[in-house]
Enzyme design. Structure first.
Site, short mmCIF file in Angstrom:
data_model
loop_
_atom_site.label_atom_id
_atom_site.label_comp_id
_atom_site.label_asym_id
_atom_site.label_seq_id
_atom_site.Cartn_x
_atom_site.Cartn_y
_atom_site.Cartn_z
N SER A 1 3.14 -2.20 10.37
CA SER A 1 4.58 -2.22 10.61
C SER A 1 5.26 -3.54 10.26
O SER A 1 6.21 -3.96 10.93
CB SER A 1 4.90 -1.82 12.06
OG SER A 1 4.52 -0.47 12.27
N GLU B 1 -5.65 -4.95 10.53
CA GLU B 1 -4.62 -3.92 10.72
C GLU B 1 -4.90 -3.14 12.00
O GLU B 1 -5.69 -2.18 12.00
CB GLU B 1 -4.67 -2.93 9.54
CG GLU B 1 -4.32 -3.54 8.21
CD GLU B 1 -3.65 -2.51 7.31
OE1 GLU B 1 -2.52 -2.77 6.89
OE2 GLU B 1 -4.24 -1.45 7.07
N GLY C 1 2.23 2.21 10.69
CA GLY C 1 3.19 3.31 10.54
C GLY C 1 3.92 3.68 11.82
O GLY C 1 4.58 4.72 11.88
N GLU D 1 -7.07 4.81 7.58
CA GLU D 1 -6.84 6.22 7.22
C GLU D 1 -8.05 6.77 6.47
O GLU D 1 -8.38 7.95 6.58
CB GLU D 1 -5.54 6.34 6.41
CG GLU D 1 -4.33 6.18 7.33
CD GLU D 1 -3.09 5.61 6.69
OE1 GLU D 1 -2.99 5.60 5.45
OE2 GLU D 1 -2.19 5.16 7.44
N HIS E 1 -9.62 1.18 4.71
CA HIS E 1 -8.35 1.38 5.45
C HIS E 1 -8.62 2.38 6.57
O HIS E 1 -9.41 3.30 6.41
CB HIS E 1 -7.28 1.91 4.48
CG HIS E 1 -5.91 1.91 5.09
ND1 HIS E 1 -5.51 2.87 6.00
CD2 HIS E 1 -4.87 1.06 4.95
CE1 HIS E 1 -4.27 2.60 6.38
NE2 HIS E 1 -3.86 1.51 5.76
N ASN F 1 0.86 -1.19 0.00
CA ASN F 1 0.00 0.00 0.00
C ASN F 1 0.90 1.24 0.00
O ASN F 1 1.48 1.58 1.02
CB ASN F 1 -0.89 -0.03 1.26
CG ASN F 1 -1.72 1.23 1.40
OD1 ASN F 1 -1.83 2.03 0.46
ND2 ASN F 1 -2.32 1.42 2.56
N LYS G 1 0.09 4.26 -0.34
CA LYS G 1 -0.58 5.44 0.22
C LYS G 1 -0.37 6.64 -0.72
O LYS G 1 -0.26 6.45 -1.92
CB LYS G 1 -0.11 5.73 1.64
CG LYS G 1 -0.16 4.48 2.52
CD LYS G 1 -0.02 4.80 3.96
CE LYS G 1 0.08 3.51 4.75
NZ LYS G 1 -0.14 3.68 6.16
C1 PEP Z 1 -0.95 0.21 6.03
O1 PEP Z 1 -1.14 1.40 6.09
O2 PEP Z 1 -1.75 -0.52 5.42
C2 PEP Z 1 0.22 -0.32 6.71
C3 PEP Z 1 0.21 -1.57 7.03
O3 PEP Z 1 1.24 0.56 6.96
P1 PEP Z 1 2.67 0.23 7.62
O4 PEP Z 1 3.15 -1.06 7.05
O5 PEP Z 1 3.51 1.39 7.27
O6 PEP Z 1 2.41 0.11 9.09
#
Ligand code: PEP
Length: 246
Positions: free
Chosen positions: A206, A161, A167, A96, A94, A9, A11
């Site tokens: 992460s 998630e 992040g 976000e 997601h 992803n 973003k």
């Molecule tokens: C995400 O935003 O879907 C995600 C998993 O981000 P990160 O791997 O940076 O935590």
């Protein structure tokens, strides 16, 4: 053991130059006999990248879509516009999008219906906040999100998630992930009966080149949704190799 899925992803990252460089670094190293790999660049790069990845096993996903096929929805992109470009997957709900765009479970569900109708595989995200986990409300939260966000007959992918892990560099522990996978599987079976046994569940939050092997070997983890580490070819390729070995 079924083939794992690694989804990147990106973003809101990726100019034309960055995106082409990143994909060029993946081409040739992502092979058809490894895990399924899907990259989700911003909308602006999808058309160009479609032709770049076309001869390779790398799949293309979007980060969102609208629930309608077309119409007066300024700034939105429909599922049909995505399939028209050769996109096969779409991330929906997601955290976000839920937080910054006020998307509710119902919105996510409607988008998942529209995406599937257009032939896209929806990757629906669910996850609890840190407060919800600390207060022990995480399973209730996840249960409600699953009930609300996944439509009848859902045959896409679920991504767990935890919001506090996205992040932050602080992935959930293997114990937390394992326990949550068991809970999510039970919920999926409760909601979809036999079909709930086959819905793939990804972990996201992460995931990096260091922790991927242990996360991907947890029972019922069918792959990973990767944010930050998917923007670095070397780290993303290490995660893909960890998935090959899992
Ligand atoms: C995400 O935003 O879907 C995600 C998993 O981000 P990160 O791997 O940076 O935590």
């Amino acid at each position: 053991m079924s083939r794992q899925i690694i989804v990147g992803n990106w973003k809101m990252n990726g100019t034309t130059r960055d995106s082409q460089a990143l994909v060029q670094a993946l081409l040739g190293k992502v092979t058809a006999d490894g895990p399924e790999v899907v990259i989700c660049p911003p909308f602006t790069q999808l058309g160009l990248l479609a032709s770049t990845v076309e001869p390779s096993p790398i799949g293309l996903g979007a980060q969102d879509c609208h629930k309608e096929v077309s119409g007066a929805h300024t700034g939105d992109i429909s599922p049909a516009m995505l399939t028209d470009l050769g996109v096969s997957h779409v991330i929906l709900g997601h955290s976000e999008r839920r937080q910054e765009h006020g998307e509710l479970d119902e919105t996510v569900r409607e988008k998942a219906v529209a995406a599937a109708k257009a032939g896209l595989t929806p990757i629906v995200c669910v996850g609890e906040t840190e407060d919800q986990r600390e207060s022990g409300d995480h399973f209730d939260t996840l249960g409600w999100q699953i009930k609300g966000s996944l439509p009848d007959g859902f045959s896409g992918i679920l991504a767990y998630e935890p919001i506090w892990a996205i992040g932050t560099g602080r992935a959930a522990t293997t114990e937390e992930i394992a326990e949550t996978m068991t809970f999510l599987r039970e919920e999926l079976i409760r909601q979809f009966a036999e079909a709930g046994k086959t819905i793939k569940i990804l972990y996201g939050g992460s995931v990096n080149d260091k922790n991927a092997a242990s996360i991907l070997s947890i029972a019922d983890v069918a792959g990973a949704l990767v944010g930050g580490a998917s923007l670095k070819a070397e780290a993303f390729l290490s995660i893909i190799s960890a998935a090959s070995a899992a």
